[in-house]
Design a protein around this motif. Structure first.
Motif, PDB file in Angstrom:
ATOM      1  N   GLU A  84     -10.861   8.097  -1.196  1.00  0.00           N
ATOM      2  CA  GLU A  84     -10.827   6.637  -1.235  1.00  0.00           C
ATOM      3  C   GLU A  84      -9.606   6.102  -1.976  1.00  0.00           C
ATOM      4  O   GLU A  84      -9.627   5.003  -2.521  1.00  0.00           O
ATOM      5  N   VAL A  85      -8.544   6.872  -1.989  1.00  0.00           N
ATOM      6  CA  VAL A  85      -7.338   6.429  -2.685  1.00  0.00           C
ATOM      7  C   VAL A  85      -6.686   5.262  -1.923  1.00  0.00           C
ATOM      8  O   VAL A  85      -6.542   5.317  -0.701  1.00  0.00           O
ATOM      9  N   PRO A  86      -6.359   4.180  -2.636  1.00  0.00           N
ATOM     10  CA  PRO A  86      -5.709   3.058  -1.939  1.00  0.00           C
ATOM     11  C   PRO A  86      -4.356   3.488  -1.362  1.00  0.00           C
ATOM     12  O   PRO A  86      -3.611   4.243  -2.002  1.00  0.00           O
ATOM     13  N   ALA A  87      -4.055   3.015  -0.167  1.00  0.00           N
ATOM     14  CA  ALA A  87      -2.778   3.364   0.469  1.00  0.00           C
ATOM     15  C   ALA A  87      -1.611   2.931  -0.418  1.00  0.00           C
ATOM     16  O   ALA A  87      -0.609   3.637  -0.529  1.00  0.00           O
ATOM     17  N   GLY A  88      -1.762   1.788  -1.075  1.00  0.00           N
ATOM     18  CA  GLY A  88      -0.700   1.305  -1.963  1.00  0.00           C
ATOM     19  C   GLY A  88      -0.412   2.284  -3.086  1.00  0.00           C
ATOM     20  O   GLY A  88       0.738   2.444  -3.507  1.00  0.00           O
TER      21      GLY A  88
ATOM     22  N   LEU B  58      -1.930  -3.276   1.185  1.00  0.00           N
ATOM     23  CA  LEU B  58      -1.980  -1.808   1.100  1.00  0.00           C
ATOM     24  C   LEU B  58      -2.893  -1.333  -0.030  1.00  0.00           C
ATOM     25  O   LEU B  58      -3.404  -0.218  -0.001  1.00  0.00           O
ATOM     26  N   LEU B  60      -5.700  -2.648  -0.640  1.00  0.00           N
ATOM     27  CA  LEU B  60      -7.083  -2.951  -0.261  1.00  0.00           C
ATOM     28  C   LEU B  60      -7.575  -2.069   0.880  1.00  0.00           C
ATOM     29  O   LEU B  60      -8.654  -2.289   1.425  1.00  0.00           O
ATOM     30  N   VAL B  61      -6.769  -1.095   1.258  1.00  0.00           N
ATOM     31  CA  VAL B  61      -7.190  -0.213   2.343  1.00  0.00           C
ATOM     32  C   VAL B  61      -6.966   1.217   1.867  1.00  0.00           C
ATOM     33  O   VAL B  61      -6.000   1.499   1.154  1.00  0.00           O
ATOM     34  N   THR B  62      -7.875   2.103   2.236  1.00  0.00           N
ATOM     35  CA  THR B  62      -7.698   3.482   1.778  1.00  0.00           C
ATOM     36  C   THR B  62      -6.774   4.243   2.737  1.00  0.00           C
ATOM     37  O   THR B  62      -6.674   3.935   3.922  1.00  0.00           O
TER      38      THR B  62
END
Lengths: 293, 293
Positions: A84-88, B58, B60-62
């Protein structure tokens, strides 16, 4: 730079905390003597060029490469993100490359754990310059500290706000004394006459970093190891070393803290200057890419 | 919007081609009747707010969610990226969410294959609005076409420049006639009297999409299926249908193409207007997040 946008990559749910921390970090900078008349201090999210540069860099690095960044991998583990790591958060090394290159930094002071970030930046600079047949981006070098990261006062590897094991630049003299008194030492050094361990003992690590009288520290270490030197004596000496070091910092911090609006104004002014510098780099970048419509 | 920044996510090595395509796409827009006095046409990379909004989204999305986007997965396969997929390409659905929400779009016309992008956008809008307790972002809806994507003239599922199987709005009447003459039909329909297949036959797919006389198309289909109708006759009818449809488009395209600088000026002017609109949204977004320093 105060990296508020980067802080959002793993704290998107608490921007209020980030906002508060901007002031705290700025006060720390000012307190240790960074002088806004000589050094531009700015807020990352107020420099839109950094976001754009990040977007172009993201096209020059593979998904796979980001996944294998050793620092990010470790942090994902520490933060318990799992899948569940944020893409950011995954792409923050690329955003750091933008932070560094936008201002043409040659040298970047970092902790040992951040060296993979500089390596990622160097990779991106080389790839960009080669692909677009240019030299607009500058390869940075890492500058690491003479002393490694200080351990927490509980002996853990890292000082951290959430672990409550840190000495702050904002701590009063009393707080400092109290924290040093409570510091972790050698847990097997129960009686003054017991031999004690110096290695992994944060009191001595701090003395190594801050005491000027290296001979005195060496002789205390020897005494501690053969037994007969109590923790209280070593800690008292650490306080004698740290308090005069921290006292003027604390004093300056206190003065600047009395005018938070003045600090914010300084940051906003610095951000205008940083924006101009970043805009110049971005113009060169777009020109090199041939997208300077 | 002309998505030059998105094009860079898988064409970072050929920005010159993207630059040329900007003009071609703009000419297509103008040719089919999109009127810049009523509709803002702009270049994505000239709207810095889109990059910044993408950065906040980015967070807010995994990483995992992006990896499982069905359209992106398929495209990675088609493009043969494997593990070497650029990070920018993986995150382009998030950048699309910024493109859509920055302008408060309620409806987004898309091909069926792009519906996962609208779903990703809706997810991000809901997450943002819930997390920051706001309603500044608007949930878009997908509008799909009455006719699905046209197949290539070689019968393949998709028209594509690189496959040389497309009819262009810029094609001359002669090119159009030549392309229709060479179109793929039923490969087993060897003699006029053989029964032919209508399904998967792009000539009939095009007639379904463009011919107004539905009865005539239905009767031709029946005739073709029972045998006795030659491909040449069906193709001749398709040319009779397509040429009057494309001729005024081709004519307008030709006129606009004679003044490329005028088209660029229009795009730059549109980009100024788009920037103002996006800046308003971004100000609301930063306010909602509490980072409006």
């Amino acid at each position: 730079m105060i990296a508020d946008a980067q802080a959002l990559t793993d704290h998107a749910h608490e921007p209020q905390k980030i906002r508060e921390n901007i002031l705290e970090v700025a006060l720390d900078y000012l307190a240790v003597g960074i002088d806004p008349s000589q050094t531009t201090i700015f807020i990352q999210s107020l420099i839109p060029q950094l976001f754009e540069l990040t977007a172009y860099f993201l096209n020059l690095v593979t998904w796979n490469r980001l996944k294998h960044n050793p620092t990010v991998k470790l942090e994902i583990q520490q933060k318990g993100f799992g899948e569940e790591v944020p893409a950011g958060f995954m792409v923050y090394p690329v955003s750091q490359a933008a932070d560094i290159t936008a201002f043409g930094a040659h040298l970047v002071p970092v902790g040992d754990d951040q060296i993979p970030m500089i390596e990622q930046t160097v990779e991106l600079v080389r790839k960009f310059n080669r692909l677009y047949n240019t030299d607009v981006l500058i390869e940075p070098k890492a500058v690491t500290a003479q002393h490694a990261r200080l351990p927490g006062i509980d002996g853990k590897a890292k000082m951290s706000k959430s672990l409550h094991n840190a000495i702050y630049l904002s701590d009063t003299a009393d707080e400092l004394a109290r924290k040093i008194k409570g510091m972790y030492t050698d847990p097997n050094h129960l009686h003054v006459n017991d031999p004690g361990k110096v290695e992994g003992n944060p009191v001595f690590t701090y003395l190594d970093a801050f005491a000027h009288d290296k001979e005195k520290v060496a002789s205390m270490k020897a005494h501690y190891e053969r037994g007969g030197l109590g923790d209280a004596v070593v800690k008292k000496y650490l306080l004698e070393v740290l308090d005069p070091f921290l006292s003027p910092i604390r004093q300056r911090r206190h003065e600047f803290a009395s005018d938070p609006q003045g600090v914010w104004d300084m940051l906003l002014k610095g951000s205008v200057a940083a924006r101009e510098a970043a805009a110049q780099t971005l113009a060169k970048v777009r020109h090199a890419m041939g997208i300077n419509y």
